[in-house]
Design a protein around this motif. Structure first.
Motif, mmCIF file in Angstrom:
data_model
loop_
_atom_site.group_PDB
_atom_site.id
_atom_site.type_symbol
_atom_site.label_atom_id
_atom_site.label_comp_id
_atom_site.label_asym_id
_atom_site.label_seq_id
_atom_site.Cartn_x
_atom_site.Cartn_y
_atom_site.Cartn_z
ATOM 1 N N SER A 1 43.426 40.837 40.794
ATOM 2 C CA SER A 1 43.011 41.209 39.410
ATOM 3 C C SER A 1 41.453 41.693 39.442
ATOM 4 O O SER A 1 41.130 42.452 38.593
ATOM 5 C CB SER A 1 43.170 39.939 38.743
ATOM 6 O OG SER A 1 44.304 39.498 38.361
ATOM 7 N N ASN B 1 41.369 45.184 41.087
ATOM 8 C CA ASN B 1 41.791 46.000 39.914
ATOM 9 C C ASN B 1 40.844 46.397 38.886
ATOM 10 O O ASN B 1 40.509 47.576 38.371
ATOM 11 C CB ASN B 1 43.172 45.542 39.255
ATOM 12 C CG ASN B 1 44.394 45.780 40.273
ATOM 13 O OD1 ASN B 1 44.425 46.577 41.193
ATOM 14 N ND2 ASN B 1 45.286 44.984 40.072
ATOM 15 N N MET B 2 40.132 45.260 38.461
ATOM 16 C CA MET B 2 39.150 45.644 37.290
ATOM 17 C C MET B 2 37.887 46.239 37.852
ATOM 18 O O MET B 2 37.437 47.041 37.113
ATOM 19 C CB MET B 2 38.742 44.078 36.922
ATOM 20 C CG MET B 2 37.681 44.166 35.548
ATOM 21 S SD MET B 2 37.454 42.819 34.793
ATOM 22 C CE MET B 2 36.237 41.924 35.978
ATOM 23 N N THR B 3 37.550 46.079 39.228
ATOM 24 C CA THR B 3 36.399 46.794 39.753
ATOM 25 C C THR B 3 36.820 48.339 40.021
ATOM 26 O O THR B 3 36.053 49.051 39.674
ATOM 27 C CB THR B 3 35.976 46.296 41.141
ATOM 28 O OG1 THR B 3 35.778 44.663 40.898
ATOM 29 C CG2 THR B 3 34.938 46.847 41.771
ATOM 30 N N SER C 1 47.109 42.245 35.246
ATOM 31 C CA SER C 1 45.673 42.401 35.386
ATOM 32 C C SER C 1 45.302 43.914 34.706
ATOM 33 O O SER C 1 44.008 43.812 34.579
ATOM 34 C CB SER C 1 45.460 42.399 36.883
ATOM 35 O OG SER C 1 46.014 43.387 37.781
ATOM 36 N N ALA D 1 42.247 43.913 32.314
ATOM 37 C CA ALA D 1 40.757 44.596 32.545
ATOM 38 C C ALA D 1 40.536 45.571 31.788
ATOM 39 O O ALA D 1 39.071 45.766 31.699
ATOM 40 C CB ALA D 1 41.022 45.185 34.209
ATOM 41 N N LEU E 1 36.810 45.046 30.032
ATOM 42 C CA LEU E 1 35.841 46.291 30.325
ATOM 43 C C LEU E 1 35.683 47.045 29.084
ATOM 44 O O LEU E 1 34.781 47.801 29.040
ATOM 45 C CB LEU E 1 36.360 47.366 31.171
ATOM 46 C CG LEU E 1 36.414 46.561 32.749
ATOM 47 C CD1 LEU E 1 37.248 47.540 33.452
ATOM 48 C CD2 LEU E 1 35.213 46.248 33.332
#
Length: 500
Positions: free
Chosen positions: A154, A157-159, A196, A200, A204
Motif C-alpha cells: 500500500s 503503491n502510494m509512493t 490500495s 492512494a 493524495l
C-alpha cells in the motif's frame, strides 16, 4: 541483579550478563518451540474477544514482572494468535516467516538503526540498496534499478503514484497544491485492482473517481482495447491522464494483466506505467510462469512485497523505479537544518528521505538479505514454484469432484472455487429459471462454510467474488504446504458443509 558499572546511572535499563542470558535463553527457547510446533497448532485459536487481555491483564505495572511471568504471557499470546505459518493457512496473501528471517529481525531490532540515510545507518543503508538491486534482478526488472523498502504494498503503491504525478505534472503541485492544476489528473487500472490504488488516489488528493476502472477479459486481465478507448475519451473531455496501474497478480484471482500490451498503451499516450506486483511479482522466479511477466521490465515503477511471497517477516514491502531524478522531484530537496547532509561522497550523502515519505525507517533489508543468503535463490524459487504447482493441483482436484465447482483457473498460486452439494447441482442443471435463486443459496452456503472453516482451526480460507459468485479462495504462499494438506482441506470443507 545487574552488575554496577562505576559510571552507570541509577536509572539505567541495562541488565546484568546473567539476566541477559536468562532472558535470551527463555525467549530463544520459546521461538524454537513455536517453529517446531506451528504445524500442529490450530490455524485459528479457540478464543473470543477480550480473552487474551483477560488472561494477561490490562494493568500497566509500576514495577517489572518476572521473566517467568513474561514468558507465560507470551505463550498465551501465541496460543491466541492466528498462525500464518500453519501449512493449511490459505487466507489472504501472507506467507510464513522463515526462521532465518525471524532471527534477522531480532538482530535488526537489537541494532535499532534508523535507516534514514547512510550517515544514520552506514551498513544498513548499503545493505538496503543492495537488496533493492537484488529484488529488481529477481523479478526480471533488471539490476540497474533504484528504490526503497516500505511497510508494504500500500505504501509502495502510494509512493509510486506520487512520483508518477510529479513526473508528469512537474513539482509545482508540491508547493501550490492540486487545486491549481489545469485539469483533473486521471489514473487507469483494471476493475480487479487492489484497494490500495483508489485509497492512494484519495489520500493524495486526486480523488477516487479519478481512478478509471477498466473492464477485464474472461481471465480477469485488463482489457487493453477498453483501456485505450477510455484514455482517448478522457483526453477528448479535457482531462489529464498520467498513470496506468497494471497488476502482476491480482488479490482476488492472481491474474496478471497483459503487461507488454499495457506498456504499449503507456508509451502511446506518454503515461507513467506502474506495475503492482505486491503479491505476484516474485512468481517470475518460477520458470513456467515467466512468460506472464513479459513487459514488466518496461514499467516506470514496480511494487512487490517480500513479506508476501519471499517468506520474509512483516513488515517488508518494496518500491522499485528506474529514474532516480524523478523520485527526487516528488520528495523535494529542501532539507531541514537537523537533517542537512554534509558528506560529499555520493554513497555517503545518500538519504532515503529523498525517495519516499518516511523519515524514521527500521532496518527492513536485513531479513531479506539474510534469507536470500541463507537459502540461496534456487531454493526460494523452488518454494515459489511448488506453491504454484499446489494451486494447480487444488484446481485439478476441484474439477474432478462432483460437489465442487472451479470458478477461476489459477494463473499463479490462487485458486477460487465453491462447494456445490449434489442436490443443488442437479437443480442448477435442470431448472434454469431458478438459477438466480439457487445461486443466492449457494453464495450464502459458501459464506457460512468459510466462516465455519476459519473458526474451526483446521484450515483457513478467505473469499472472493468471481462473476457474481461467492468463492472460497485459497492463496498458497506457504513453504510448509503439501499435497496432503490440499487434499485434507477439501475434506475439511465437506465436514463444515455437513455441520451447517
Amino acid at each position: 541483579m545487574r552488575t554496577e558499572h562505576p559510571f552507570m546511572r541509577q536509572s539505567s535499563l541495562d541488565i546484568s550478563p546473567e539476566e541477559l542470558r536468562e532472558l535470551s535463553s527463555r525467549v530463544n527457547e520459546l521461538v524454537l518451540e513455536y517453529f517446531s510446533e506451528v504445524s500442529d497448532l490450530p490455524v485459528f485459536p479457540e478464543t473470543f474477544g477480550g480473552d487474551t487481555l483477560a488472561q494477561v491483564g490490562t494493568t500497566m505495572p509500576a514495577e517489572g514482572v518476572s521473566v517467568e511471568r513474561l514468558i507465560n504471557d507470551c505463550r498465551t499470546i501465541i496460543k491466541n494468535s492466528r498462525h500464518n505459518g500453519h501449512p493449511r493457512f490459505f487466507g489472504y496473501v501472507a506467507s510464513p516467516s522463515t526462521p532465518a528471517g525471524a532471527f534477522a529481525d531480532l538482530i535488526a531490532s537489537a541494532l535499532n538503526s534508523n535507516v534514514t540515510s547512510w550517515r544514520s545507518g552506514p551498513a544498513a543503508t548499503e545493505i538496503e540498496r543492495t537488496v533493492v538491486r537484488w529484488l529488481g534482478s529477481l523479478i526480471g526488472y533488471g539490476e540497474d534499478v533504484r528504490g526503497l523498502l516500505t511497510s508494504g504494498g500500500s505504501m509502495a503503491n502510494m509512493t509510486a503514484l506520487l512520483i508518477a504525478q510529479r513526473a508528469k505534472a512537474g513539482r509545482e503541485a508540491s508547493r501550490k497544491g492540486l487545486w491549481r492544476s489545469e485539469a483533473p489528473m486521471t489514473i487507469y487500472a483494471s476493475e480487479q485492482v487492489h484497494m490500495s490504488i483508489p485509497k492512494a488516489a484519495d489520500v493524495l488528493g486526486f480523488g477516487r473517481d479519478q481512478v478509471r476502472l477498466i473492464g477485464c477479459d474472461d481471465q480477469f486481465r485488463m482489457n487493453v482495447g477498453l483501456l485505450r478507448e477510455r484514455i482517448a475519451a478522457d483526453l477528448q473531455s479535457g482531462l489529464k491522464p498520467f498513470c496506468i496501474v497494471a497488476s502482476a497478480g491480482t488479490t482476488n484471482t492472481g491474474a496478471v494483466d497483459p503487461l507488454s500490451e499495457v506498456a504499449d498503451v503507456a508509451e502511446e499516450f506518454a503515461l507513467w506505467l506502474h506495475v503492482d506486483g505486491a503479491y505476484g511479482a516474485p512468481a517470475a522466479l518460477d520458470e513456467s510462469k515467466r512468460p506472464l511477466f513479459v513487459g514488466l521490465a518496461r514499467a516506470d515503477s514496480v511494487s512487490l512485497d517480500p513479506h508476501k511471497w519471499l517468506y520474509a517477516p512483516l513488515d517488508c514491502g518494496c518500491l522499485l523505479f528506474r529514474d532516480e531524478a524523478q523520485a527526487r522531484v516528488a520528495f523535494g530537496d529542501e532539507d531541514a537544518d537537523y537533517i542537512k547532509v554534509l558528506e560529499q561522497d555520493a554513497d555517503e550523502s545518500f538519504a532515503f528521505w529523498n525517495y519516499g515519505p518516511e523519515l524514521s525507517r527500521r532496518f527492513r533489508a536485513l531479513k531479506i538479505w539474510l534469507t536470500l543468503r541463507y537459502y540461496g535463490v534456487r531454493r526460494i524459487a523452488a518454494a515459489i514454484t511448488e506453491d504454484n504447482v499446489l494451486a494447480a493441483y487444488l484446481a485439478e482436484l476441484v474439477e474432478q469432484e462432483e460437489d465442487f465447482e472451479l470458478l477461476s483457473q489459477p494463473q499463479l498460486s490462487i485458486c477460487c472455487f465453491r462447494y456445490v452439494p449434489p442436490a443443488m447441482r442437479l437443480r442448477l442443471d435442470t431448472d434454469a429459471q431458478e438459477n438466480e435463486a439457487i445461486g443466492s443459496e449457494l453464495n450464502k452456503l459458501n459464506e457460512r462454510i468459510m466462516y465455519a472453516i476459519q473458526r474451526g482451526g483446521r484450515a483457513y480460507l478467505s473469499s472472493a467474488t468471481v462473476h457474481g459468485k461467492f468463492a472460497l479462495r485459497a492463496c498458497i504462499t506457504n513453504f510448509r504446504t503439501t499435497r496432503a494438506d490440499i487434499e485434507q482441506t477439501l475434506e475439511i470443507i465437506r465436514d463444515a458443509a455437513i455441520g451447517i
